[in-house]
Design a protein around this motif. Sequence first.
Motif, short mmCIF file in Angstrom:
data_model
loop_
_atom_site.label_atom_id
_atom_site.label_comp_id
_atom_site.label_asym_id
_atom_site.label_seq_id
_atom_site.Cartn_x
_atom_site.Cartn_y
_atom_site.Cartn_z
N ARG A 47 -20.62 -28.24 -42.79
CA ARG A 47 -20.67 -26.78 -42.79
C ARG A 47 -21.72 -26.21 -41.86
N CYS A 48 -22.56 -27.05 -41.26
CA CYS A 48 -23.59 -26.54 -40.35
C CYS A 48 -22.93 -25.98 -39.09
N PRO A 49 -23.21 -24.72 -38.77
CA PRO A 49 -22.53 -24.14 -37.60
C PRO A 49 -23.09 -24.65 -36.27
N THR A 50 -24.28 -25.23 -36.29
CA THR A 50 -24.91 -25.69 -35.05
C THR A 50 -25.19 -27.20 -35.13
N GLY A 51 -26.08 -27.66 -34.31
CA GLY A 51 -26.41 -29.09 -34.32
C GLY A 51 -27.65 -29.39 -35.14
N ALA A 52 -28.00 -28.51 -36.07
CA ALA A 52 -29.20 -28.73 -36.88
C ALA A 52 -29.02 -29.90 -37.84
N LEU A 53 -27.82 -30.06 -38.35
CA LEU A 53 -27.52 -31.17 -39.24
C LEU A 53 -26.33 -31.94 -38.66
N VAL A 54 -26.58 -33.15 -38.27
CA VAL A 54 -25.49 -33.99 -37.74
C VAL A 54 -25.64 -35.39 -38.33
N GLU A 55 -24.57 -36.21 -38.17
CA GLU A 55 -24.68 -37.57 -38.66
C GLU A 55 -25.58 -38.37 -37.72
N ARG A 56 -26.21 -39.39 -38.26
CA ARG A 56 -26.89 -40.35 -37.39
C ARG A 56 -25.78 -41.14 -36.72
N THR A 57 -25.80 -41.19 -35.42
CA THR A 57 -24.67 -41.84 -34.75
C THR A 57 -25.05 -43.25 -34.30
N TYR A 58 -24.06 -44.14 -34.39
CA TYR A 58 -24.27 -45.53 -33.98
C TYR A 58 -23.25 -45.93 -32.92
N LEU A 59 -22.80 -44.93 -32.15
CA LEU A 59 -21.77 -45.19 -31.15
C LEU A 59 -22.22 -46.21 -30.11
N ASP A 60 -23.44 -46.04 -29.62
CA ASP A 60 -23.91 -46.95 -28.56
C ASP A 60 -23.97 -48.39 -29.07
N GLU A 61 -24.46 -48.55 -30.28
CA GLU A 61 -24.55 -49.89 -30.86
C GLU A 61 -23.16 -50.53 -30.94
N VAL A 62 -22.17 -49.72 -31.35
CA VAL A 62 -20.82 -50.26 -31.50
C VAL A 62 -20.23 -50.59 -30.13
N TRP A 63 -20.41 -49.72 -29.16
CA TRP A 63 -19.93 -50.03 -27.80
C TRP A 63 -20.58 -51.31 -27.28
N ASP A 64 -21.88 -51.44 -27.50
CA ASP A 64 -22.58 -52.65 -27.04
C ASP A 64 -21.95 -53.90 -27.64
N ALA A 65 -21.62 -53.83 -28.93
CA ALA A 65 -21.03 -55.00 -29.60
C ALA A 65 -19.65 -55.30 -29.02
N ILE A 66 -18.86 -54.23 -28.85
CA ILE A 66 -17.50 -54.42 -28.33
C ILE A 66 -17.55 -55.05 -26.93
N LEU A 67 -18.49 -54.59 -26.14
CA LEU A 67 -18.54 -55.05 -24.74
C LEU A 67 -19.31 -56.36 -24.58
N ASP A 68 -19.80 -56.90 -25.71
CA ASP A 68 -20.50 -58.19 -25.65
C ASP A 68 -19.47 -59.30 -25.88
N PRO A 69 -19.19 -60.14 -24.86
CA PRO A 69 -18.13 -61.16 -25.01
C PRO A 69 -18.42 -62.19 -26.09
N ASP A 70 -19.68 -62.33 -26.50
CA ASP A 70 -20.01 -63.31 -27.53
C ASP A 70 -19.72 -62.83 -28.95
N LYS A 71 -19.47 -61.54 -29.08
CA LYS A 71 -19.29 -61.00 -30.42
C LYS A 71 -17.81 -60.88 -30.78
N HIS A 72 -17.53 -61.12 -32.04
CA HIS A 72 -16.19 -60.85 -32.55
C HIS A 72 -16.31 -59.59 -33.42
N VAL A 73 -15.79 -58.49 -32.91
CA VAL A 73 -16.00 -57.22 -33.61
C VAL A 73 -14.78 -56.88 -34.46
N ILE A 74 -15.05 -56.80 -35.77
CA ILE A 74 -13.97 -56.48 -36.72
C ILE A 74 -14.14 -55.02 -37.13
N VAL A 75 -13.04 -54.28 -37.11
CA VAL A 75 -13.14 -52.90 -37.57
C VAL A 75 -12.27 -52.71 -38.81
N GLN A 76 -12.77 -51.94 -39.76
CA GLN A 76 -11.99 -51.58 -40.94
C GLN A 76 -11.90 -50.07 -40.99
#
Lengths: 386, 593
Positions: B200-229
């Motif tokens: 309900r926050c109209p601005t960016g005052a309250l947002v989720e903590r994002t972990y997008l970069d961490e997930v991209w790093d895992a996906i793009l790491d050939p040593d990792k097997h990334v499972i998504v649910q």
Amino acid sequence: MKNIPVKRVDLIFEKIVCKEIFKKIISMDPERIIQSVIDSGLKGRGGAGFPTGLKWQFAANEKGDEKYIVCNADEGEPGTFKDRQILDEVPEKVFCGMAIASKAIGAKYGFIYLRGEYYFLVSKLEKKMDEFHLLMKEMGHDFRILLRLGSGAYICGEESALFESIEGKRGEPRNKPPYPTASGLFNKPTCINNVETLVYTVMILKYGASHFMHLGTKDSRGSKVFSVSGDTPKAGIYELELGMSVDEFVEEFGDGDTKAVQVGGAAGFCVPRKRFADTVIGFEGVPTGGSMKLFNSSRSMYNVMHNYLDFFAEESCGQCTPCRVGCQQLLKGIEAVKKGERSSKYLDELVKLATTMKLASKCGLGQSVGNAFSSIVENFKEEIIY
Amino acid sequence: MIKLSINGLLVEVPEETTILEAAKKLNFRIPTLCNHDDLCVAGNCRVCVVEQLGGKALFAACGTPVAEGMQILTNSLKVRTARKHVIELLLSEHNADCTKCYKNGQCELQNLANEFSVGDHIFLDLLAHKEYTIDRFSPSIQKDDSKCIRCQRCVRTCQELQGVNALSVAYKGMHQKISTFFDHSMAEVICTNCGQCINRCPTGALVERTYLDEVWDAILDPDKHVIVQTAPAVRVGLGEDLGLSPGERVTGKMVAALKRLGFNSVLDTDFTADLTIVEEGNELLSRLKKAIVDKDENTALPMTTSCSPGWVKFIEHTFPEFLPNVSTCKSPQQMFGALAKTYYARAKDIDPKKIVTVSIMPCTAKKYEADRPEMRSSGYKDVDYVLTTRELARMVRQAGIDFSQMKEDHFDRLMGASSGAGVIFGATGGVMEAALRTAYEIVTGREVPFTDLNIMPVRGFDGIKQASVKIENCLDEWKFLEGVELKCAVAHGLSNARELMRAVKNGDLNVHFIEIMACPGGCLGGGGQPIPTNQKIREERAAAIYEEDMSMPIRKSHENPEILQLYEEFLGEPLGHKSHELLHTHYKERERY
């Protein structure tokens, strides 16, 4: 138009026997009590000036047997100190006014919301309240007064914020409508009056409506207690007939060098010397809750205004945008002009902003910040800029 | 009915209608910021002010009821000037560095600034003189006071809708701000991480903590097997953030997009939702047996669900005396994580060290849940990263995937099959319905006596729902339940949860089983779902969930073939040794502020 010269009146502090008056009133019909107050032309003495009788009428017309009388004793307007004196000297008359109001609208409970800084009055008031409750019992009138203290916020003098505060919540004004007479304290029909207003209702019923009506002018009936301060040799509390001009007032109270009078405190208007003669103190001219502050030529009107804006930036509840941010912008804005960081033209933008604050703020606080601001900028522009 | 005119056009509306609603009827949109369909009127932003012809002050359209004969102007000179001023004022105390903001492009204040083409700011920058901090301590919610416009939507959400009171208004005047108990971080207070404030926050005052970069790093790491649910409610919400309408089911498109994003295994939380039902259904029956047959007075009944991590934290703070009543089953997300790094790793012959589990959730509290110390029973962090539905949409956009054109795909095997019962976990009452479908059948050997297995009394948006099923003609093993009226109650939104638990505490409510979801409408209205949210949108998502259920060939959790396979090959039996090790846990009491 002929103005009324400065004339002292002695109604508020007149020592009377409340029991006798109450004996007379207890047998009266609520309708007759309300009609007397309407006939007297009494308007609220807190500053806003709503007709008291009408307010009682509205509250009386509401259905339901749970109603409240609230005495607004959160006297916080800078330069006002009359309610404190009234509560100190004639508290029984305030209680009596509340009891009359309770009879008029049909309320069983009354609240006094006392300014937190007036804590020193509490023990005295409580003692007097005990006596009053005995009197009520004796008279067979089912009415009880409860005392509540504020905690120092100016905004809690605003009626709906005051209700929130009594209810134990953060003191923030509510949306209106509904108005207090329909839904006030605990969302019940509530009649809220200033300390002084309540005492006047007692005197109106004692001496009759016509006695009061014959004082003052068509728009401002009766008399009023003034808190006089600033550059005056006669600082203090005076009960004066309404309708005098600022000129006459200055004649009586000035130090011979008065350049401006701030009528109505920080939320009121600044009257410069050139307007003294044609400005009436009252609802037809400049209304006041009692604060009369005189400034002589040694005073910088920039400092005066800075002081007021500082006060408002601090005392806005912070809820609505025009008031919370507007006050800060006015304050920082005059500072920027003074320092030369913004051109003098910026003052015009600020005056426009003050108009928006007057039009769009949620409550009387934000709506009245522009009064002092615009009237000082208009009349003392050079003092603000240079 | 009240007659009035708005901008010269006549309109007739019922009493109590606000000017805002009346204007909507005439297709005049009045801008708002503090107003929200789910919350009480505040009337504090003042951006919706309108003029009454001949009146002195302006009115807030959101908070002013119509009156007979009103002549309202919504776009007069006075109104335009005031409105522009209000927007300017808000911007003057707002950190308007939009390109650095997570909500850039999705900010209501930015939209208004754009609409009113506020270019050169008239007023002084007030933020320059103010101190503020960004609270990044919570694993779920990030709070940035420099972007707050004090509309108090979050406060009303936290207090009215959720009854949590983690957020409130503090100080006054220029110092006024939205704060927590003694200005503590969101991680240290009673906050349940439900994320409804973010929604309900109209601005960016309250947002989720994002972990997008961490997930991209895992996906793009050939040593990792990334499972998504992916959680049940994601498939009925995701489309909204990718240009589709509310209520569109996008399960197949979502799976296809996840595969294109590069996840190695695309699996389904619905699978472990089914597993939860089998475990939790058996737990309920075993508690009933202990209470009725063994007369064990220490058996805690009613049993409550534990799938909603917002609810779990709420009960830890608010009703710790009821912690023994909470089902020991982990949530489907955490059951999945624990199995992914044990069962799945073994079956697919992958070193669990190399597995990264990512879950897509309609929820922000799941981020917190994944971080809980209790959630490491695989020997690793069971769920490594949790992304919200909104974050997944952002990933899809980042990868340049044209979502609407995706050909539908299927979840991968082994932990990707699910039943309709798993799907309805996403709606309030869904866990209850799924549990009843299974428990009733375990006890009687027959299907629940409701048409098409649809247990209507537990569906819908009433704050608190109650239902009961009479158990008759039991199988021999369950004879002790013969004739018992199995009673259950369902609440969604934590205000309702509090009311329900109070009733239980006072003895006013006697039931066997309680389902509670922290968010309004259940997970489909979760704090991680696309913004905006309102009752209509939630209803459309719910309708989609029940459609999805009806479309499934299997509708009961215990008939999911992959669940049967899991017990046969790995777990042994419900509530067995392995289950206890991996799938069950306990919670702890927390302070009350």
